[in-house]
Design an enzyme around this catalytic site. Structure first.
Site, short mmCIF file in Angstrom:
data_model
loop_
_atom_site.label_atom_id
_atom_site.label_comp_id
_atom_site.label_asym_id
_atom_site.label_seq_id
_atom_site.Cartn_x
_atom_site.Cartn_y
_atom_site.Cartn_z
N ILE A 193 84.67 9.59 7.23
CA ILE A 193 85.07 8.18 7.21
C ILE A 193 86.50 8.12 6.72
O ILE A 193 86.89 8.86 5.81
CB ILE A 193 84.17 7.34 6.29
CG1 ILE A 193 82.70 7.62 6.56
CG2 ILE A 193 84.44 5.84 6.49
CD1 ILE A 193 81.76 6.97 5.56
N GLU A 194 87.28 7.20 7.26
CA GLU A 194 88.70 7.14 6.90
C GLU A 194 88.95 6.85 5.43
O GLU A 194 90.02 7.14 4.90
CB GLU A 194 89.44 6.10 7.77
CG GLU A 194 88.97 4.68 7.60
CD GLU A 194 88.04 4.23 8.72
OE1 GLU A 194 88.11 3.05 9.09
OE2 GLU A 194 87.23 5.06 9.21
N SER A 195 87.95 6.29 4.75
CA SER A 195 88.10 5.97 3.32
C SER A 195 88.26 7.21 2.45
O SER A 195 88.71 7.12 1.31
CB SER A 195 86.87 5.20 2.85
OG SER A 195 85.70 5.99 3.06
#
Length: 530
Positions: free
Chosen positions: A326-328
């Site tokens: 996930i980009e987070s």
């Protein structure tokens, strides 16, 4: 030693009219509810602080909280962010031209914080070229009020190549979050779901002589925190606010006060995901999952991709052999969706937000599965603005522009589409009234021209047809069993496409109740993709 502990109300005193206020969060992760509520209360009572510029990287709300507390006309004059899909009040202020709105790439905003912290005048990148971020188009300006002002993005040349330059935005005050803070201001994040770009925001604020405010659960004695656990050192912190109610105002996620399975502190048994009901969304997820191969590094977008790729891969017995990210900053585990998008259950690693985008921008993602609202014949995709609805791009541009393979997952039409799936075929019972394949998209969030130039593999997977992006635009390569080419596909498109001379039917197993039996094909795919 100067006393750094303050109340939320005292912290608001540091925010002067016309200040630039930076916040750090992802959905509700990182939201400093005590302080954000105190700002809102002060403004509603005294109309101060006012005319702020609000700067944030990721979408930072869960439809009710986070930056929604600041969505009052007059409190904020200008907003600079990447996504407002879970912030309906902000969407309304932007669409009605009540605030000057600039949308920039999520990944490049995290890098901008980091570059400002190191004394640079901004960030240069190829991310966003030929999309709405590019000043040759809108330059990231999302409404009429912003279009009256200069773009925050320049197009420049470096060694005869085009780049975008994201100009610095000096910060006066930032509000960030940690779990524990000591008397000197050292901050740990042991119970936070994500590290995000907190350190970069704090350092960038100090670069401009600004004030760093941190909300924590626990206020402890100096020297009691382990040095390696400190994420933000006290040298970068001016004010520490201890939350009054961690359950309400310092939640780990929108739906969770605290659960160690999201931090990696505890690993819970992972049961096989429940099989999805057979419908057109599952059909899309099944066909999209056919692009997977063993050990693929995968990014999932929200909507159909996030809802279907995991369950389909689990049902087919291959989930353990792909790597979900996930980009987070979360890597591994099982990603969550909805207002908890951004975290994973049982993550294997959680790295800083800007570092994850370093990996993404460096083409570390093998396959990304994304949704799409509008697509045109050149392969341009819009997910950021349609009509009066403004959502922004989030990390979409960073991810899709740099992944080796991009698979868009969407229904062919919208608003009223009804289908029946079973017995190896698809029946369209009622056509949707809104066509998604347009003559021209409302806004370019993904550039088909760029993708061709970068030799990316791009697929558009729908319940009734599959397209691939070729040198001259969309090429129809597959149609569903039971579907008529002219009536159900070509007549439902406002744009033209090439029909492959090798046009074939989608595999009938995709439209059956039982498993596809995808494992054998999956393990063969490693030879194709190696």
């Amino acid at each position: 030693m100067i006393e750094k502990k303050k109340t939320a109300e005292q912290a608001v005193d540091y925010i002067q009219p016309r200040s630039t206020l930076a916040v750090c969060g992802f959905t509700l992760m990182g939201a400093c509810e005590d302080i954000l509520k105190a700002i809102e209360d002060r403004y509603l009572e005294k109309k101060e602080p006012s005319h702020l510029t609000l700067l944030h990287a990721a979408g930072h709300s869960d439809r009710e909280n986070g930056i929604e507390h600041l969505a009052h006309e007059g409190l904020v004059e200008k907003i600079i962010g990447s996504h407002w899909g879970l912030a309906p009040k902000w969407g309304s202020l932007i669409s009605t031209n009540k605030v000057e709105a600039h949308c920039l790439s999520q990944g490049q905003l995290t890098h901008l914080f980091r570059d400002m912290a190191s004394g640079k005048p901004g960030t240069y990148t190829k991310v966003g070229l030929n999309t709405f971020l590019d000043p040759v188009l809108e330059g990231g300006r999302m409404n009429a009020k912003a279009l009256e002002k200069e773009s925050l993005v320049d197009r420049i040349k470096i060694k005869n190549e085009d780049y975008l330059f994201y100009n610095m935005v000096p910060i006066d005050v930032c509000i960030i979050r940690g779990t524990s803070g000591d008397e000197y201001g050292n901050i740990t994040m042991e119970e936070e779901a994500l590290k995000l770009e907190s350190l970069a925001v704090a350092q960038a604020t100090k670069r401009f002589g600004g004030t760093v405010i941190v909300q924590v659960k626990n206020y402890v004695e100096r020297g009691s925190l382990k040095a390696k656990n400190v994420v933000i050192p006290g040298t970068c912190v001016d004010v520490v606010v201890e939350t009054e109610d961690s359950y309400l105002n310092h939640r780990q996620t929108s739906s969770t006060a605290y659960n160690p399975k999201y931090t990696g502190e505890a690993r819970v048994p992972t049961n096989k995901m429940e099989a999805l009901p057979l419908n057109m969304r599952k059909v899309i997820g099944r066909r999209a999952a056919c692009e997977l191969f063993p050990d693929a590094i995968v990014n999932l977008g929200t909507g159909i991709p996030g809802d279907t790729i995991g369950p389909v891969s689990s049902e087919e017995g291959v989930l353990q052999d792909i790597n979900l990210t996930i980009e987070s900053g979360a890597i591994g585990g099982v990603p969550k969706g909805g207002t908890d998008f951004g975290i994973s259950e049982n993550p294997e690693a959680i790295i800083e937000h800007p570092s994850q985008f370093d990996f993404y921008n460096g083409r570390g993602v093998d396959i990304t599965f994304m949704g799409g609202a509008e697509i045109d014949g050149e392969g341009n995709v819009n997910v950021s603005k349609f009509g009066k609805v403004t959502t922004g791009c989030g990390g979409f541009i960073d991810i899709t522009q740099n992944a080796h393979k991009v698979v868009y997952c969407l229904t062919f039409t919208a608003s009223g589409l009804r289908t029946t799936v079973g017995d190896g075929k698809l029946t369209i019972d009622q056509e949707g009234s809104v066509k998604k394949f347009k003559g021209k998209v409302s806004q370019i969030t993904f550039s088909g021209h760029n993708a061709v130039q970068n030799q990316q593999e791009v697929y558009i997977v729908t319940e009734r047809a599959v397209f691939q992006l070729g040198e001259n635009g969309l090429v129809l390569t597959e149609i569903a069993p039971g579907v008529e080419l002219q009536k159900d596909v070509l007549d439902q498109m406002e744009c033209k496409c090439e029909v492959s001379k090798d046009l074939k039917e989608m595999d009938a197993s995709i439209f059956m109740e039982e498993k596809m039996g995808f494992e054998e094909t999956f393990y063969k795919n490693i030879l194709i993709n190696s």
